[in-house]
Every structure is written in C-alpha cells, then in structure tokens.
Design an enzyme around this catalytic site. Structure first.
Site, mmCIF file in Angstrom:
data_model
loop_
_atom_site.group_PDB
_atom_site.id
_atom_site.type_symbol
_atom_site.label_atom_id
_atom_site.label_comp_id
_atom_site.label_asym_id
_atom_site.label_seq_id
_atom_site.Cartn_x
_atom_site.Cartn_y
_atom_site.Cartn_z
ATOM 1 N N MET A 136 92.544 3.465 4.710
ATOM 2 C CA MET A 136 90.987 3.221 4.829
ATOM 3 C C MET A 136 90.455 4.377 4.185
ATOM 4 O O MET A 136 90.930 5.653 4.276
ATOM 5 C CB MET A 136 90.546 2.960 6.236
ATOM 6 C CG MET A 136 91.375 2.026 7.095
ATOM 7 S SD MET A 136 90.768 2.178 8.714
ATOM 8 C CE MET A 136 91.745 0.899 9.430
ATOM 9 N N MET A 156 92.564 -0.810 2.619
ATOM 10 C CA MET A 156 90.898 -1.106 2.508
ATOM 11 C C MET A 156 90.238 -0.257 2.011
ATOM 12 O O MET A 156 89.485 0.742 2.805
ATOM 13 C CB MET A 156 90.883 -1.303 4.199
ATOM 14 C CG MET A 156 91.251 -2.393 5.062
ATOM 15 S SD MET A 156 91.535 -2.139 6.690
ATOM 16 C CE MET A 156 93.153 -1.459 6.615
ATOM 17 N N SER A 170 101.535 -2.962 12.893
ATOM 18 C CA SER A 170 100.718 -2.096 12.362
ATOM 19 C C SER A 170 100.737 -0.789 12.871
ATOM 20 O O SER A 170 100.617 -0.218 13.863
ATOM 21 C CB SER A 170 99.377 -2.573 12.264
ATOM 22 O OG SER A 170 98.366 -1.643 12.003
ATOM 23 N N MET A 202 91.906 -11.586 7.451
ATOM 24 C CA MET A 202 91.425 -10.871 8.398
ATOM 25 C C MET A 202 91.087 -11.612 9.666
ATOM 26 O O MET A 202 90.034 -12.217 9.355
ATOM 27 C CB MET A 202 90.335 -9.604 7.931
ATOM 28 C CG MET A 202 90.803 -8.674 7.031
ATOM 29 S SD MET A 202 92.268 -7.711 7.576
ATOM 30 C CE MET A 202 91.753 -7.156 9.260
ATOM 31 N N ASP A 245 95.846 -10.568 10.437
ATOM 32 C CA ASP A 245 95.749 -9.538 10.937
ATOM 33 C C ASP A 245 94.467 -9.225 11.518
ATOM 34 O O ASP A 245 93.349 -9.062 11.448
ATOM 35 C CB ASP A 245 95.553 -8.407 9.534
ATOM 36 C CG ASP A 245 95.614 -6.799 9.784
ATOM 37 O OD1 ASP A 245 95.856 -6.499 11.066
ATOM 38 O OD2 ASP A 245 95.388 -6.080 8.925
ATOM 39 N N HIS A 263 98.569 -2.487 2.986
ATOM 40 C CA HIS A 263 97.031 -3.007 3.295
ATOM 41 C C HIS A 263 95.914 -1.925 2.877
ATOM 42 O O HIS A 263 95.764 -1.138 3.667
ATOM 43 C CB HIS A 263 96.932 -3.499 4.633
ATOM 44 C CG HIS A 263 95.604 -4.206 4.752
ATOM 45 N ND1 HIS A 263 95.003 -4.436 6.249
ATOM 46 C CD2 HIS A 263 94.644 -4.685 3.976
ATOM 47 C CE1 HIS A 263 93.774 -5.055 6.085
ATOM 48 N NE2 HIS A 263 93.489 -5.092 4.901
ATOM 49 N N ASP A 315 97.989 0.635 6.992
ATOM 50 C CA ASP A 315 96.528 0.446 6.954
ATOM 51 C C ASP A 315 95.888 1.703 6.289
ATOM 52 O O ASP A 315 95.756 2.683 6.809
ATOM 53 C CB ASP A 315 95.984 0.234 8.068
ATOM 54 C CG ASP A 315 96.096 -1.259 8.620
ATOM 55 O OD1 ASP A 315 95.817 -2.159 8.210
ATOM 56 O OD2 ASP A 315 96.759 -1.259 9.707
ATOM 57 N N HIS A 337 103.609 -2.513 8.493
ATOM 58 C CA HIS A 337 102.025 -2.680 7.968
ATOM 59 C C HIS A 337 101.390 -1.375 8.175
ATOM 60 O O HIS A 337 101.158 -0.791 9.293
ATOM 61 C CB HIS A 337 101.436 -3.804 8.826
ATOM 62 C CG HIS A 337 100.257 -4.031 8.508
ATOM 63 N ND1 HIS A 337 100.017 -5.055 7.383
ATOM 64 C CD2 HIS A 337 98.869 -3.683 8.466
ATOM 65 C CE1 HIS A 337 98.673 -5.198 7.026
ATOM 66 N NE2 HIS A 337 97.812 -4.254 7.864
HETATM 67 C C1 DX5 Z 1 92.291 -3.370 10.993
HETATM 68 C C2 DX5 Z 1 93.647 -3.270 10.579
HETATM 69 C C3 DX5 Z 1 94.849 -3.799 11.197
HETATM 70 C C4 DX5 Z 1 94.979 -3.513 12.778
HETATM 71 C C5 DX5 Z 1 95.057 -4.293 13.466
HETATM 72 O O1 DX5 Z 1 91.357 -3.184 10.014
HETATM 73 O O2 DX5 Z 1 93.656 -3.716 9.219
HETATM 74 O O3 DX5 Z 1 96.014 -4.044 10.738
HETATM 75 O O4 DX5 Z 1 96.003 -2.216 13.030
HETATM 76 O O5 DX5 Z 1 95.105 -3.893 14.835
HETATM 77 P P1 DX5 Z 1 95.274 -4.703 16.542
HETATM 78 O O6 DX5 Z 1 96.454 -5.638 16.033
HETATM 79 O O7 DX5 Z 1 95.096 -3.848 17.335
HETATM 80 O O8 DX5 Z 1 93.983 -5.768 16.112
HETATM 81 ZN ZN ZN Z 2 95.811 -4.187 8.293
#
Ligand code: DX5
Ligand code: ZN
Length: 218
Positions: free
Chosen positions: A36, A67, A7, A136, A174, A65, A34, A32
């Site tokens: 947000m 969010m 990620s 998650m 994740d 991903h 993310d 990956h």
């Molecule tokens: C959190 C993200 C993850 C995040 C995971 O909301 O969706 O992808 O990067 O981070 P770690 O592996 O550090 O828990």
């Molecule tokens: Zn993620």
C-alpha cells in the site's frame, strides 16, 4: 478445493520469521502480500526491502497485491522477488493491456483487481489475457473489515463472463473471508481465498488454513 493465500498483513511484524515458518509448514498454497502506498489506498503497509526479506524466508509462491498508483512501474522489482503472480488494480491502470503485457513479459502471471464499486463487465475485452481476477470483497487498505455481501453476486457474474468467453482465468477474493463467507464464496465459483485476520488472528492459524482448504463445492 480452493487455493488458500493467507495475507501477511495480519501477521506479527515483530516476529515475521515465526509466522513465515507457520506458513511454510501449513497447507497454504500461496502467500498474499499487500503493498500500500498511502495514495491509492488510505494506508501504508510494507515495501520492497521487507518483501525481499520475506521472499528469502518463504517457500510458498508469492501472490503480490499492489494497492499503489502506477503499479506497472514496479514490475521489475516484483519480478526480482521471484513472485508467482502480480495483481494490479484496474482503477490504477489507464493502460491495463500494456501493464498485463509487461507482467507477462517479465515471466509472471497477471492478476487484475477490482474495487467493490467496479463492475465485472469492464473486463469483458481483456478477460482472456489475464490469469486471475481478484475481487475486493471489502474496500482495500485494511485487514479485519466486514465482508460486503453483494460480492457473492459479483463472483457469479464474473464466473459467467469467464465461462461465456471460454477463459481460464481464476477468481480470487480478498477481504472478510472466514468460516461463514468462505463456503458461500466457493459455492459461487471462487478458486482462490485470501484470508488475513481469520488466519493470523487465530490461536491455531494452521488449523484455520486447513479448514479453508477443505471447503468443497457442491
Ligand atoms: C486489504 C487487503 C487484504 C487484507 C484482508 O486491503 O488487500 O489482503 O489482508 O484482510 P482480512 O482477511 O482480515 O479481511
Ligand atoms: Zn490483498
């Protein structure tokens, strides 16, 4: 052997090219990403202008991903990145079947993400239409959080649902993936491991990717 999707959230944003070069050299299967929006989750990460630059530099398939609220609205932008898979949250999609159709019509694989409190049985009538379920294993919004132990039971329940319905859906997890949790997750039936801080927080991130990749299911 699981697929590994590091990620980028835990990368050094001031030196993204350096971290992307590492990913390109590594045994990572996907990258990956993310996204947000500060509404669906209490944080804001990066948006499409940054993703476009990342997509140009990255040689691995992109695992996006989202969010965000109303994620289906951004299907054309995700498609334009050349993404391999677009993950939308179950909790953000009142018309999930339609959203999955839109993603497929755009030529991408469709992933559905469940927050920690959402039970896997809500996917019973749609599991055969989706390419991947992203469980998650922390509350979404931040890297470096502690793994929620109950997730192991959830992976097993999801595996049962997939086998019972004869689906080919992959299971991705994740959040909080590390040397302790990853082997247990793979043993429970996980196909794809996302890892942020465990990879990018290390002195030798390529070695961490290699180590996760080598996990064998007994
Ligand atoms: C959190 C993200 C993850 C995040 C995971 O909301 O969706 O992808 O990067 O981070 P770690 O592996 O550090 O828990
Ligand atoms: Zn993620």
């Amino acid at each position: 052997m699981p697929l590994i999707s590091p990620s980028l959230l835990s990368a050094d944003f001031a030196h993204l090219a350096k971290d992307l070069d590492m990913i390109n050299r590594s045994e990572a299967d996907w990258l990956h990403l993310d996204v947000m929006d500060g509404v669906f989750v209490p944080n804001i990460s990066f948006g499409f202008p940054v993703l476009e630059a990342v997509a140009k530099h990255c040689q691995k398939p992109l695992d996006v991903h989202l969010m965000i609220v109303d994620p289906g609205k951004f299907t054309p932008q995700v498609k334009a990145l050349g993404a391999h898979i677009m993950n939308v949250h179950y909790e953000a999609c009142p018309h999930l079947h339609r959203t999955i159709q839109q993603i497929h019509h755009a030529g991408m694989q469709a992933g559905v993400t469940l927050n920690p409190h959402t039970p896997v049985h809500v996917l019973e009538d749609i599991i055969q239409d989706i390419d991947m379920v992203l469980l998650m294993t922390v509350n979404p919004g931040f890297g470096g959080q502690q793994f929620i132990e109950h997730s192991i039971q959830k992976v097993k329940k999801l595996k049962e649902l997939i086998q019972r319905t004869g689906s080919h859906t992959l299971i991705q997890v994740d959040g909080g993936v590390n040397a302790d949790t990853a082997p247990r997750l793979v043993q429970a039936g996980v196909d794809v491991l996302v890892a942020g801080s465990y990879v990018f927080g290390a002195e030798q991130p390529e070695e961490r990717i290699k180590q996760l990749k080598q996990i064998q299911k007994n």
